[in-house]
Design a protein around this motif. Structure first.
Motif, PDB file in Angstrom:
ATOM      1  N   SER A 432       0.834  -1.201   0.000  1.00 48.84           N
ATOM      2  CA  SER A 432       0.000   0.000   0.000  1.00 48.84           C
ATOM      3  C   SER A 432       0.863   1.243   0.000  1.00 48.84           C
ATOM      4  CB  SER A 432      -0.894   0.014   1.240  1.00 48.84           C
ATOM      5  OG  SER A 432      -0.109   0.243   2.410  1.00 48.84           O
ATOM      6  N   THR A 433       0.259   2.325  -0.386  1.00 49.50           N
ATOM      7  CA  THR A 433       0.856   3.647  -0.252  1.00 49.50           C
ATOM      8  C   THR A 433      -0.291   4.619  -0.029  1.00 49.50           C
ATOM      9  OG1 THR A 433       2.379   5.238  -1.261  1.00 49.50           O
ATOM     10  CG2 THR A 433       0.844   4.137  -2.740  1.00 49.50           C
ATOM     11  N   VAL A 434       0.010   5.899  -0.081  1.00 47.07           N
ATOM     12  CA  VAL A 434      -1.034   6.905   0.115  1.00 47.07           C
ATOM     13  C   VAL A 434      -0.807   8.012  -0.895  1.00 47.07           C
ATOM     14  CG1 VAL A 434       0.302   8.107   1.890  1.00 47.07           C
ATOM     15  CG2 VAL A 434      -2.187   8.333   1.853  1.00 47.07           C
ATOM     16  N   ASP A 435      -1.892   8.533  -1.476  1.00 43.84           N
ATOM     17  CA  ASP A 435      -1.719   9.589  -2.468  1.00 43.84           C
ATOM     18  C   ASP A 435      -1.639  10.955  -1.796  1.00 43.84           C
ATOM     19  OD1 ASP A 435      -4.306  10.426  -1.856  1.00 43.84           O
ATOM     20  OD2 ASP A 435      -5.184   9.777  -3.764  1.00 43.84           O
ATOM     21  N   GLN A 441      -3.807   3.692  -1.349  1.00 42.30           N
ATOM     22  CA  GLN A 441      -3.676   3.104  -2.669  1.00 42.30           C
ATOM     23  C   GLN A 441      -3.235   1.647  -2.516  1.00 42.30           C
ATOM     24  OE1 GLN A 441      -4.078   5.240  -5.714  1.00 42.30           O
ATOM     25  NE2 GLN A 441      -5.038   6.344  -4.020  1.00 42.30           N
ATOM     26  N   GLY A 442      -3.996   0.756  -3.129  1.00 39.81           N
ATOM     27  CA  GLY A 442      -3.539  -0.617  -3.204  1.00 39.81           C
ATOM     28  C   GLY A 442      -2.505  -0.726  -4.311  1.00 39.81           C
ATOM     29  N   VAL A 443      -1.405  -1.418  -4.027  1.00 40.47           N
ATOM     30  CA  VAL A 443      -0.290  -1.461  -4.972  1.00 40.47           C
ATOM     31  C   VAL A 443       0.072  -2.915  -5.276  1.00 40.47           C
ATOM     32  CG1 VAL A 443       2.058  -0.703  -5.472  1.00 40.47           C
ATOM     33  CG2 VAL A 443       0.596   0.690  -3.981  1.00 40.47           C
ATOM     34  N   CYS A 444       0.159  -3.211  -6.557  1.00 39.20           N
ATOM     35  CA  CYS A 444       0.751  -4.468  -7.010  1.00 39.20           C
ATOM     36  C   CYS A 444       2.014  -4.084  -7.761  1.00 39.20           C
ATOM     37  CB  CYS A 444      -0.207  -5.233  -7.924  1.00 39.20           C
ATOM     38  SG  CYS A 444       0.499  -6.766  -8.581  1.00 39.20           S
ATOM     39  N   THR A 445       3.160  -4.365  -7.174  1.00 42.80           N
ATOM     40  CA  THR A 445       4.442  -4.044  -7.794  1.00 42.80           C
ATOM     41  C   THR A 445       5.023  -5.314  -8.399  1.00 42.80           C
ATOM     42  OG1 THR A 445       4.874  -2.253  -6.230  1.00 42.80           O
ATOM     43  CG2 THR A 445       6.761  -3.156  -7.418  1.00 42.80           C
TER      44      THR A 445
END
Length: 598
Positions: A432-435, A441-445
């Motif tokens: 996750s991160t934050v805008d 924000q869900g994150v798929c890296t």
């Protein structure tokens, strides 16, 4: 903590060119107090007098909580990879690549730890091992079956002390950890702390669901038993669970040296050249420069052990006359050993994210919101828990499935066929991160963990103060480009799964709906790709006479006696996933080789 001053060294003063030269004397000299270097120094201190030459200092002083508190690991400012990164010469070497032709012509800042602990003081603490097939490939390449997974397991176990997860602190019923207890053996007394984070990010649990929807089932063994591909897991980490602080090679090996009185550390000191006796081609000493400009010579009665990393080790070898003869002569350096492989064979893994807004809380959101940050800090200091106790995420591995793989070119498929069947091509990190508006924000890296592109490190000058020329070679092979496109599609498939529809609240934020065709996806990858700091291979282990071979199976440099290289630069291949477990393993193995007279 050891005294960082070298008080027990025998010393004398001499003059050279009208300047006073400090002369010191040790049995073993370790150049670089990083991940592998401090393992070597600690283990060898049990049988001889050892010096460590380290250009940096103590990260607790120079980087503070950024290196100590797990939840701050990814917030360290100088880890930025843009050319205009905020420099911190106390902690980072400041390496810059040449413009990357196949990555939008970008110049990449490649952070490397310039501190006691090296990059083990900067990484995100993920600890897992490669696949059985990848270690078998290593063993076959170097013609030594001691590098198979079953034979290396002892050294993985010897380096670590495992603590099972604290489910009460993790407090997340849908993030129960499964692991293979036999992968560790605490009776061996390993100093490096391995545990699970004391906090689970809610958004990351949903990203785990998204990845599992792709058919990547949760592993029942975890990722330390030689099996990765086709599974996901909550990864083990180099975190001391008692206080939820980073466990580095400094806090583990250096602070628990076998015989501390035998070990001296010269911090803020640069090794400038390895001095080789030309009559017998044997390393005899190391030239160094103190912080005040004082030049010194450190005599090695037994061996010099180079552990300066994938860029620093080949650089210092070449400055010392060990490397491709033509390149050395071009810079006026006397050729001690013509080794064309020095600086070649650079493997590097890259990553690129897909992000979308979600309605679930994330650790970053809690830390950035003043109303919740105070409670998060209190939970960390009082209970070693909460978002500051964890940098963690859920990770999964796979080979690209057939429905996408069938579109690969013949060239790509042929190159990928070289990798063993259990070697995944992509790692996915669900986090996750934050805008900028404070929305999670869900994150798929996606990470390329079977890279086919190769780079190199070459000399730019005979002056040690001038950084080497680094070409990462990113995306120069069509296989990497095609796998990257497929990986973005897989991340999008995961985030579009009906299983996570209840938490996804908006359109894709990164790369965004305007990126659709393969050409557009590739263009995004070329502009967005960043390193995960897993460069290896620039002083590759191999058989004498192999094109890229620089050291033998014991880390001994071909053509030069009493000189070894022990760090990730000697990996002949980039093992799938995060390499720090194998760096510790390798150092333990070669330390035993030395003790056994090899």
């Amino acid at each position: 903590m050891l005294a960082v001053l070298g008080s027990t060294a025998s010393s004398a003063n001499s003059t050279r060119s009208n300047h006073t030269v400090e002369i010191l004397d040790y049995d073993y000299i370790v150049i670089g107090g990083g991940t592998a270097g401090l393992v070597m120094a600690s283990r060898l201190s049990g049988l001889a007098r050892v010096a460590v030459i380290e250009a940096g200092g103590l990260y607790e002083v120079d980087n503070g909580n950024y290196s100590i508190v797990p939840g701050l690991a990814q917030s360290t400012p100088f880890l930025a990879t843009t050319e205009s990164y905020p420099a911190d010469p106390k902690m980072d070497w400041g390496y810059l690549s040449v413009p990357q032709t196949d990555a939008a012509g970008r110049i990449i800042h490649y952070p490397q730890g310039k501190t006691l602990g090296g990059s083990s003081a900067l990484n995100t603490m993920a600890y897992h091992r490669g696949t059985k097939g990848s270690y078998q490939r290593w063993a076959d390449l170097v013609d030594d079956q001691s590098f198979t997974f079953s034979n290396l397991l002892h050294y993985f176990q010897k380096s670590t002390h495992f603590t099972p997860p604290d489910q009460e602190k993790r407090d997340m019923p849908n993030a129960t950890v499964k692991y293979d207890a036999n992968a560790f053996n605490n009776s061996l007394g390993g100093p490096l702390q391995i545990s699970y984070a004391n906090y689970v990010d809610t958004t990351a649990t949903w990203m785990a669901v998204a990845l599992q929807s792709l058919g990547l089932a949760e592993s029942s063994l975890g990722f330390n038993s030689g099996i990765l591909s086709g599974f996901g897991a909550w990864v083990t980490m180099t975190i001391d669970p008692t206080h939820a602080t980073r466990s580095s090679s400094q806090t583990s090996y250096l602070n628990h040296a076998e015989k501390p009185h035998n070990l001296d550390v010269y911090a803020h000191t640069n090794a400038t050249r390895i001095i080789v006796d030309p009559f017998v081609n044997t390393a005899r000493a190391v030239e160094f420069v103190r912080p005040n400009g004082q030049v010194g010579i450190m005599i090695a009665n037994k061996e010099v052990i180079l552990s300066a990393g994938p860029f620093g080790s080949p650089h210092l070898l070449m400055l010392s006359g060990i490397g491709p003869a033509a390149a050395l002569k071009e810079h006026g350096i006397h050729v001690v050993s013509d080794l064309p492989g020095v600086g070649q064979n650079l493997w590097d893994q890259i990553l690129f994210p897909v992000e979308t807004a979600v309605n679930t809380p994330s650790g970053a959101q809690l830390e950035e919101n003043p109303e919740t940050n105070a409670a998060a800090l209190l939970e960390y200091y009082r209970n070693a828990a909460g978002p500051y106790s964890s940098p963690g995420a859920y990770i999964a591995f796979e080979k690209i499935p057939e429905q996408l793989r069938s579109n690969f070119s013949f060239e790509a498929q042929s190159a990928l066929d070289w990798f063993p069947s259990d070697w995944p091509e992509v790692e996915y990190v669900g986090g996750s991160t934050v805008d900028t508006n404070g929305i999670s924000q869900g994150v798929c890296t996606a990470l390329l963990v079977a890279p086919v592109s190769r780079g190199n490190v070459t000399l730019a000058s005979s002056n040690f103060l001038v950084q080497p020329t680094i070409n990462m070679g990113w995306l120069s092979h069509t296989a990497d480009r095609e796998v990257a496109i497929a990986a973005i599609k897989r991340c999008r498939e995961a985030l579009a799964s009906p299983d996570v529809a209840s938490v996804v609240t908006g359109p894709e934020a990164v790369p965004g709906s305007s990126v659709q065709t393969d050409e557009e996806i590739l263009a995004y990858v070329q502009t967005a790709a960043t390193p995960i700091f897993h460069a290896v291979g620039t002083c590759a282990m191999g058989k004498r006479g192999d094109a890229n071979a620089v050291v033998d199976v014991h880390g001994r440099v071909f053509g030069v006696g009493h000189l070894r290289v022990v760090d990730s630069s000697v990996f002949p291949i980039s093992l799938p996933g995060h390499p720090q477990s194998s760096v510790y393993m390798l150092a333990e193995k070669i330390a035993d080789d030395i003790k056994n007279g090899k």
